[in-house]
Design a protein around this motif. Structure first.
Motif, PDB file in Angstrom:
ATOM      1  N   ASN A 121       6.739  11.945   7.369  1.00 30.39           N
ATOM      2  CA  ASN A 121       7.699  11.151   8.189  1.00 30.39           C
ATOM      3  C   ASN A 121       7.926   9.755   7.768  1.00 30.39           C
ATOM      4  O   ASN A 121       8.903   9.295   8.836  1.00 30.39           O
ATOM      5  CB  ASN A 121       7.390  11.574   9.058  1.00 30.39           C
ATOM      6  N   VAL A 122       8.020   9.747   5.760  1.00 28.71           N
ATOM      7  CA  VAL A 122       8.435   8.319   6.188  1.00 28.71           C
ATOM      8  C   VAL A 122       9.519   7.892   5.111  1.00 28.71           C
ATOM      9  O   VAL A 122       9.048   8.647   4.094  1.00 28.71           O
ATOM     10  CB  VAL A 122       6.717   7.296   5.496  1.00 28.71           C
ATOM     11  N   ARG A 123      10.338   7.053   4.997  1.00 30.72           N
ATOM     12  CA  ARG A 123      11.198   6.638   4.545  1.00 30.72           C
ATOM     13  C   ARG A 123      11.387   4.998   3.915  1.00 30.72           C
ATOM     14  O   ARG A 123      11.201   4.304   4.793  1.00 30.72           O
ATOM     15  CB  ARG A 123      13.116   6.935   5.243  1.00 30.72           C
ATOM     16  N   SER A 124      11.277   4.661   3.191  1.00 33.27           N
ATOM     17  CA  SER A 124      10.994   3.722   2.475  1.00 33.27           C
ATOM     18  C   SER A 124      12.666   2.322   2.091  1.00 33.27           C
ATOM     19  O   SER A 124      12.908   3.568   0.964  1.00 33.27           O
ATOM     20  CB  SER A 124      10.239   2.890   1.257  1.00 33.27           C
ATOM     21  N   ASN A 132       7.733  -0.907  -1.214  1.00 36.67           N
ATOM     22  CA  ASN A 132       8.790   0.366  -1.795  1.00 36.67           C
ATOM     23  C   ASN A 132       7.954   0.016  -3.966  1.00 36.67           C
ATOM     24  O   ASN A 132       7.841   0.928  -3.881  1.00 36.67           O
ATOM     25  CB  ASN A 132      10.293  -0.591  -2.252  1.00 36.67           C
ATOM     26  N   ALA A 133       7.854  -0.477  -4.420  1.00 32.12           N
ATOM     27  CA  ALA A 133       7.161  -1.386  -5.316  1.00 32.12           C
ATOM     28  C   ALA A 133       5.403   0.139  -5.654  1.00 32.12           C
ATOM     29  O   ALA A 133       6.070   0.581  -6.690  1.00 32.12           O
ATOM     30  CB  ALA A 133       7.064  -2.572  -5.957  1.00 32.12           C
ATOM     31  N   ALA A 181      10.576   2.248   6.927  1.00 36.31           N
ATOM     32  CA  ALA A 181      10.025   0.606   6.685  1.00 36.31           C
ATOM     33  C   ALA A 181      11.177   0.188   5.801  1.00 36.31           C
ATOM     34  O   ALA A 181      11.389   0.772   4.893  1.00 36.31           O
ATOM     35  CB  ALA A 181       8.334   1.143   5.928  1.00 36.31           C
ATOM     36  N   VAL A 182      11.215  -1.174   6.192  1.00 38.45           N
ATOM     37  CA  VAL A 182      11.994  -1.680   5.505  1.00 38.45           C
ATOM     38  C   VAL A 182      12.021  -3.197   5.110  1.00 38.45           C
ATOM     39  O   VAL A 182      10.955  -3.859   5.168  1.00 38.45           O
ATOM     40  CB  VAL A 182      13.268  -1.890   6.419  1.00 38.45           C
ATOM     41  N   ALA A 192       1.392  -4.998  -1.344  1.00 41.98           N
ATOM     42  CA  ALA A 192       1.022  -4.049  -0.139  1.00 41.98           C
ATOM     43  C   ALA A 192      -0.786  -3.609  -0.654  1.00 41.98           C
ATOM     44  O   ALA A 192      -0.950  -3.493  -1.044  1.00 41.98           O
ATOM     45  CB  ALA A 192       1.694  -3.232  -0.067  1.00 41.98           C
ATOM     46  N   THR A 193      -1.264  -3.631   0.842  1.00 40.86           N
ATOM     47  CA  THR A 193      -1.975  -3.062   1.129  1.00 40.86           C
ATOM     48  C   THR A 193      -2.476  -1.992   1.023  1.00 40.86           C
ATOM     49  O   THR A 193      -1.587  -0.739   1.020  1.00 40.86           O
ATOM     50  CB  THR A 193      -2.862  -3.002   2.765  1.00 40.86           C
ATOM     51  N   PRO A 194      -3.783  -1.124   0.156  1.00 39.02           N
ATOM     52  CA  PRO A 194      -3.925   0.172   0.246  1.00 39.02           C
ATOM     53  C   PRO A 194      -3.441   1.339   0.628  1.00 39.02           C
ATOM     54  O   PRO A 194      -2.675   2.116   1.064  1.00 39.02           O
ATOM     55  CB  PRO A 194      -5.487   0.418  -0.667  1.00 39.02           C
TER      56      PRO A 194
END
Length: 333
Positions: A267-270, A229-230, A219-220, A255-257
């Motif tokens: 498996n997620v990278r921010s 990210n925050a 996620a960029v 961002a949404t909940p």
């Protein structure tokens, strides 16, 4: 809070199948993968001995109807409501001068449903004309987006029109996730899908599908526009200031909940990128491939090219070029 499931995405894929353009996935050049790599250094590509030889692909979703991935969610949202007999005579309404408004108007026209789009009086005539070209009724209210949103809410309450949101709805997000199924049909062994994040509708949908298939999601976000990210850092949804070249499309204050929940997958990278990297990536896409995309799409590319996320050797990475609704005159050259 609705946790998006793979089932939601699979159902959406069936609903949008004959209505959206299947995404084209093309192979891109990777610096370091051939001897001519150094020639690309000026185009914002990581080069030199550190660049691992990974496989890079672009998913050309900016060629979607209305110029962005939003068409998917809009179709899924409307078709699902029609299936349930919940499409009112007054049609659908949304407050959005951006890609979501266009997608909503286009999808409504395809289903023969009236669409009423609210914009602030400051909206550019070009956007108003484009919405009208899709058959939408455009209403101007106030000078800020919040004014248009309030007018949209009041209109829905008065007329019974179905309110649609730009990204914060499970049907909208699930529609966006259908991209993953199409990507897998063309790159079956995809390891990683890279997406830019605004409010997180695209990300939440993509993450739900990717988790099912064991695919990593990167996620960029721009450094000065980092709602997800925050939220990850704080452990809850928080407000952020928005000040980025990509803010026209990625400028969600929070961002949404649903997106925060999806970001909890292992498996997620921010990752974050600078505005300079976004501008360089956008210019590079134009100079090297003649692809004219908006800054939001270039943000995802910057995540890989600016080394915010460094793929391993042999990794198959698909970057989603999510939209192309921007002034190509900014590209120069």
């Amino acid at each position: 809070m609705h946790h998006l499931s793979y089932g939601d995405v699979k159902t959406a894929a069936d609903r949008v199948a004959d209505r959206v353009r299947p995404v084209a996935v093309v192979r891109a050049d990777v610096a370091g993968a051939d001897s001519g790599a150094d020639a690309d250094v000026g185009a914002g590509v990581a080069a030199g001995p550190a660049a691992a030889e990974y496989e890079l692909f672009f998913a050309l979703e900016f060629m979607q109807h209305t110029g962005s991935f939003k068409a998917r969610g809009a179709v899924n949202f409307l078709v699902a409501h029609r299936e349930r007999g919940e499409l009112p005579e007054a049609g659908v309404t949304i407050a959005s001068g951006g890609n979501a408004g266009l997608a909503c108007a286009w999808a409504a026209r395809g289903l023969g449903v009236p669409a009423t789009v609210f914009l602030p009086e400051t909206a550019p005539q070009l956007k108003i004309d484009r919405l009208r070209s899709y058959g939408a009724e455009v209403r101007l209210a106030g000078v800020e987006y919040a004014d248009a949103a309030a007018a949209c809410e009041a209109f829905a309450a008065d007329t019974g029109a179905l309110p649609s949101h730009a990204y914060d709805h499970p049907l909208i997000a699930a529609g966006a996730g259908t991209l993953v199924e199409e990507i897998r049909s063309q790159v079956p062994l995809v390891d990683t899908v890279v997406v830019s994040v605004g409010g997180g509708g695209l990300f939440a949908g993509v993450a739900a599908a990717a988790e099912h298939h064991g695919i990593r999601v990167v996620a960029v976000e721009p450094e000065r526009c980092r709602a997800l990210n925050a939220a990850l850092e704080a452990g809850r949804v928080v407000n952020v200031t928005v000040d980025s070249v990509a803010a026209d499309a990625l400028g969600a204050r929070r961002a949404t909940p649903m997106a925060l929940s999806a970001a909890g997958h292992r498996n997620v990278r921010s990752v974050l990128v600078s505005d300079e990297a976004v501008v360089a990536a956008r210019r590079g896409l134009w100079e090297r491939y003649r692809l004219a995309v908006e800054n939001a799409a270039a943000t995802a590319v910057a995540g890989v090219e600016g080394a915010a996320y460094v793929p391993s050797a042999g990794e198959r990475v698909v970057v989603v070029l999510c939209g192309g609704n921007a002034d190509p005159g900014e590209l120069g050259g």
